[in-house]
Design a protein around this motif. Sequence first.
Motif, short mmCIF file in Angstrom:
data_model
loop_
_atom_site.label_atom_id
_atom_site.label_comp_id
_atom_site.label_asym_id
_atom_site.label_seq_id
_atom_site.Cartn_x
_atom_site.Cartn_y
_atom_site.Cartn_z
N ILE A 129 56.38 38.96 33.04
CA ILE A 129 58.01 38.86 32.00
C ILE A 129 58.83 38.26 33.14
O ILE A 129 58.72 38.68 33.78
CB ILE A 129 58.25 40.41 31.72
N GLU A 130 59.82 38.20 32.40
CA GLU A 130 60.82 37.03 32.84
C GLU A 130 61.44 37.92 32.49
O GLU A 130 61.52 37.64 31.07
CB GLU A 130 60.95 35.48 32.50
N PHE A 131 62.73 38.42 32.29
CA PHE A 131 63.88 39.17 32.23
C PHE A 131 65.33 38.91 32.70
O PHE A 131 65.76 39.63 33.72
CB PHE A 131 63.65 41.15 32.52
N PRO A 132 65.98 37.44 32.91
CA PRO A 132 66.86 36.76 33.23
C PRO A 132 68.09 37.98 32.47
O PRO A 132 67.64 38.16 31.35
CB PRO A 132 66.60 35.60 32.81
N HIS A 133 69.32 38.07 33.20
CA HIS A 133 70.40 38.51 32.63
C HIS A 133 71.38 38.21 33.30
O HIS A 133 71.38 38.58 34.59
CB HIS A 133 69.96 40.59 32.24
N SER A 134 72.46 38.75 32.97
CA SER A 134 73.94 38.30 33.25
C SER A 134 74.60 39.58 33.37
O SER A 134 74.11 40.41 32.39
CB SER A 134 74.45 37.34 32.60
N PRO A 185 47.39 39.29 20.61
CA PRO A 185 48.64 39.18 21.53
C PRO A 185 49.31 38.29 21.84
O PRO A 185 48.66 36.72 21.51
CB PRO A 185 47.81 39.19 23.44
N GLN A 186 50.45 38.01 22.21
CA GLN A 186 51.07 36.90 22.12
C GLN A 186 52.16 36.54 22.53
O GLN A 186 52.96 37.08 23.28
CB GLN A 186 52.15 36.69 20.49
N ILE A 187 52.67 35.32 23.33
CA ILE A 187 54.11 34.94 23.96
C ILE A 187 55.00 35.00 23.14
O ILE A 187 55.36 34.04 22.45
CB ILE A 187 53.22 33.96 25.11
N ILE A 188 56.16 35.76 23.31
CA ILE A 188 57.47 35.68 22.63
C ILE A 188 58.82 35.56 23.59
O ILE A 188 58.54 35.94 25.32
CB ILE A 188 57.39 36.80 21.54
N GLU A 189 59.53 34.98 22.86
CA GLU A 189 60.60 34.45 23.63
C GLU A 189 62.41 35.31 22.91
O GLU A 189 61.80 35.01 21.29
CB GLU A 189 60.98 33.15 24.01
N THR A 190 63.15 36.12 23.35
CA THR A 190 63.73 36.62 22.24
C THR A 190 65.02 36.68 23.02
O THR A 190 65.42 36.55 24.31
CB THR A 190 63.54 38.65 22.05
#
Length: 87
Positions: free
Chosen positions: A81-86, A49-54
């Motif tokens: 999870i962080e799921f920011p969206h505009s 398991p790894q923390i990724i950003e995409t």
Amino acid sequence: MPFTKTMPITQLDWKPILASQDVNTLIELSLAEDIGTGDITTASIFSGPQIIETEIVARTKTIVCGLPLAHKIFHQLDPQIEFPHST
């Protein structure tokens, strides 16, 4: 009919959809079918398991639908999870 700026755009009320037991069941079944016992490609690339950003980047004007549903699915996989969206 092609999209034009004059077409009415309505917003969907996601709350009752995301609260639906049918939707929750479909998400669970879909994830179970998709993930199963693991993914061979992912296992060959990552040792654990790894923390990724995409980012998902659109290079042209784009209409994105279903972000609340996507957030619910990702949150089911990882509640932190962080799921920011505009919009």
